[in-house]
Design a protein around this motif. Structure first.
Motif, PDB file in Angstrom:
ATOM      1  N   SER A 165     -21.579 -17.163  24.202  1.00  0.00           N
ATOM      2  CA  SER A 165     -22.470 -17.184  23.036  1.00  0.00           C
ATOM      3  C   SER A 165     -22.637 -18.602  22.513  1.00  0.00           C
ATOM      4  CB  SER A 165     -21.914 -16.276  21.937  1.00  0.00           C
ATOM      5  OG  SER A 165     -21.824 -14.942  22.375  1.00  0.00           O
ATOM      6  N   LYS A 166     -21.534 -19.354  22.495  1.00  0.00           N
ATOM      7  CA  LYS A 166     -21.592 -20.732  22.016  1.00  0.00           C
ATOM      8  C   LYS A 166     -22.447 -21.595  22.943  1.00  0.00           C
ATOM      9  CE  LYS A 166     -17.945 -23.203  22.522  1.00  0.00           C
ATOM     10  NZ  LYS A 166     -18.481 -24.246  23.438  1.00  0.00           N
TER      11      LYS A 166
ATOM     12  N   LEU B 248     -26.136 -20.731  22.439  1.00  0.00           N
ATOM     13  CA  LEU B 248     -26.659 -21.293  21.194  1.00  0.00           C
ATOM     14  C   LEU B 248     -26.836 -22.806  21.304  1.00  0.00           C
ATOM     15  CD1 LEU B 248     -25.933 -20.269  17.642  1.00  0.00           C
ATOM     16  CD2 LEU B 248     -25.430 -22.638  18.215  1.00  0.00           C
TER      17      LEU B 248
ATOM     18  N   GLU C  61     -25.857 -30.235  10.366  1.00  0.00           N
ATOM     19  CA  GLU C  61     -26.026 -29.320   9.239  1.00  0.00           C
ATOM     20  C   GLU C  61     -26.230 -30.100   7.939  1.00  0.00           C
ATOM     21  OE1 GLU C  61     -23.925 -25.180   7.661  1.00  0.00           O
ATOM     22  OE2 GLU C  61     -22.742 -26.673   8.750  1.00  0.00           O
TER      23      GLU C  61
ATOM     24  N   LEU D 226     -29.174 -22.628   9.575  1.00  0.00           N
ATOM     25  CA  LEU D 226     -28.615 -21.298   9.834  1.00  0.00           C
ATOM     26  C   LEU D 226     -28.047 -21.216  11.246  1.00  0.00           C
ATOM     27  CD1 LEU D 226     -28.305 -18.368   8.716  1.00  0.00           C
ATOM     28  CD2 LEU D 226     -30.501 -17.865   9.798  1.00  0.00           C
ATOM     29  N   VAL D 227     -28.785 -21.754  12.217  1.00  0.00           N
ATOM     30  CA  VAL D 227     -28.320 -21.751  13.606  1.00  0.00           C
ATOM     31  C   VAL D 227     -27.094 -22.648  13.762  1.00  0.00           C
ATOM     32  CG1 VAL D 227     -28.950 -22.367  15.970  1.00  0.00           C
ATOM     33  CG2 VAL D 227     -30.592 -21.188  14.515  1.00  0.00           C
TER      34      VAL D 227
ATOM     35  N   GLU E  18     -24.070 -20.907  12.533  1.00  0.00           N
ATOM     36  CA  GLU E  18     -23.614 -19.927  13.525  1.00  0.00           C
ATOM     37  C   GLU E  18     -22.826 -20.619  14.637  1.00  0.00           C
ATOM     38  OE1 GLU E  18     -25.470 -16.666  16.706  1.00  0.00           O
ATOM     39  OE2 GLU E  18     -26.782 -17.766  15.322  1.00  0.00           O
ATOM     40  N   GLY E  19     -23.305 -21.784  15.067  1.00  0.00           N
ATOM     41  CA  GLY E  19     -22.590 -22.530  16.098  1.00  0.00           C
ATOM     42  C   GLY E  19     -21.207 -22.959  15.646  1.00  0.00           C
TER      43      GLY E  19
ATOM     44  N   GLY F 183     -19.408 -21.445  13.453  1.00  0.00           N
ATOM     45  CA  GLY F 183     -18.587 -20.237  13.417  1.00  0.00           C
ATOM     46  C   GLY F 183     -18.074 -19.851  14.792  1.00  0.00           C
ATOM     47  N   LEU F 184     -18.917 -19.999  15.819  1.00  0.00           N
ATOM     48  CA  LEU F 184     -18.492 -19.684  17.183  1.00  0.00           C
ATOM     49  C   LEU F 184     -17.422 -20.655  17.671  1.00  0.00           C
ATOM     50  CD1 LEU F 184     -21.942 -18.805  18.788  1.00  0.00           C
ATOM     51  CD2 LEU F 184     -20.060 -17.229  18.326  1.00  0.00           C
TER      52      LEU F 184
ATOM     53  N   GLN G 228     -14.224 -19.536  16.107  1.00  0.00           N
ATOM     54  CA  GLN G 228     -13.714 -18.331  16.769  1.00  0.00           C
ATOM     55  C   GLN G 228     -13.084 -18.674  18.110  1.00  0.00           C
ATOM     56  OE1 GLN G 228     -16.617 -15.161  17.039  1.00  0.00           O
ATOM     57  NE2 GLN G 228     -17.396 -15.599  14.994  1.00  0.00           N
TER      58      GLN G 228
END
Length: 313
Positions: free
Chosen positions: A152-153, A156, A189, A250-251, A254-255, A257-258, A261
């Motif tokens: 996913s990372k 993205l 960001e 926003l994207v 998300e990156g 956050g990945l 994780q």
């Protein structure tokens, strides 16, 4: 007497076609020509009813099924926990056998159960080891989750490289070194457009971005280079409060956050005794390598470094 004992030891063959909501079951009892059909819903009451039905035969029971996503896992676990022998049928072998038997590509659940039963009768089965009963479920989920987050990372990051950066800050690509680094996402960001940087003075920008880029070698020179690059950027001059930059942020969030994780996923290592190697399990899974037999390898997960979560000592 001997013949009777041998006959009693012949197993009841149970072929199951797996689906999401219900499973088609075909039972063949030794000595009986008529086969019994059952439809088992994906519910605990139906699982218990099937187990009771098979136990009433007072014979060994061998169950075979085709792995279908993860829909087979719950039923397979309950049947294995009841003491039945579990077997797996290859999807490719099932398709080829169905074509050979019926001379058609047409398929349905009852027909697949018949084909699975035929494959059981000729011994075309594979071993099935339930991960939960074998104690490998945690290892499997750790590896799968690590792989999912990593993919996913990467997906993205490719989206950022091929869509957002060419639009808003094409020159920023050369400052990026690794997709595992959080600082670059945090920097974008904060400054998604080079025009936000060029609107500031050089010293003001360096002071404002000093903590964003983290601990970098020659940080001041890096920030000065970014500032000079931003002044001559060809990025689109979008407003700071525009919806476009809001979506970009926003994207990027998300990156980040990945990345967080992934850094908190323990890395499962496999020790292959034959070779003396130690390699992360998710990399072996990505290459689709088959692991050797169980007594030739062991595994563990790394000790976590408090200063770098997800990294081993």
């Amino acid at each position: 007497m001997t013949d009777k004992n041998i006959a009693q030891s012949e197993p009841v063959l149970v072929a199951i076609d797996i689906s999401k909501a219900r499973h088609e079951v075909l039972i063949a009892v030794p000595g009986k020509k008529r086969r019994r059909r059952l439809t088992v819903l994906n519910q605990l009451d139906d699982f218990n009813r099937l187990i009771a039905t098979l136990s009433d035969y007072n014979r060994p029971v061998r169950v075979a099924f085709e792995a279908t996503g993860n829909y087979h896992r719950a039923l397979a676990y309950h049947l294995a926990a009841a003491g039945f022998e579990m077997k797996l049928v290859s999807s490719v072998a099932l398709a080829r056998t169905r074509e050979a038997l019926h001379n058609s590509w047409d398929k349905n659940d009852p027909k697949d159960a018949q084909v699975i039963l035929h494959m059981m009768e000729i011994g075309n089965e594979q071993f099935y080891h339930d991960p939960l009963m074998r104690g490998t479920n945690d290892i499997q989920e750790l590896s799968k989750t690590h792989d999912i987050v990593s993919k996913s990372k990467t997906e993205l990051w490719h989206r950022i490289l091929t869509h957002y950066l060419p639009l808003y800050f094409p020159e920023a690509d050369r400052f990026h070194r690794s997709s595992r680094s959080d600082w670059f996402f945090a920097f974008l960001e904060r400054y998604p457009s080079p025009h936000l940087i060029s609107a500031m003075g050089k010293e003001e920008f360096i002071a404002d971005a000093w903590t964003v880029v983290g601990r970098r070698v020659s940080k001041e020179r890096l920030l000065a280079d970014i500032y000079e690059t931003a002044k001559t950027s060809v990025g689109l001059p979008v407003d700071a409060d525009s919806d476009a930059l809001r979506m970009f942020r926003l994207v990027l969030a998300e990156g980040r956050g990945l990345i967080a994780q992934r850094n908190h996923c323990p890395v499962v290592y496999v020790y292959i005794h034959e070779k003396g190697d130690r390699e992360p399990l998710h990399r072996i899974a990505q290459r689709r390598h088959r692991l050797p037999v169980a007594d030739l390898y062991t595994w563990d997960w790394t000790n976590q470094r408090p200063d770098h979560p997800g990294r081993s000592w």
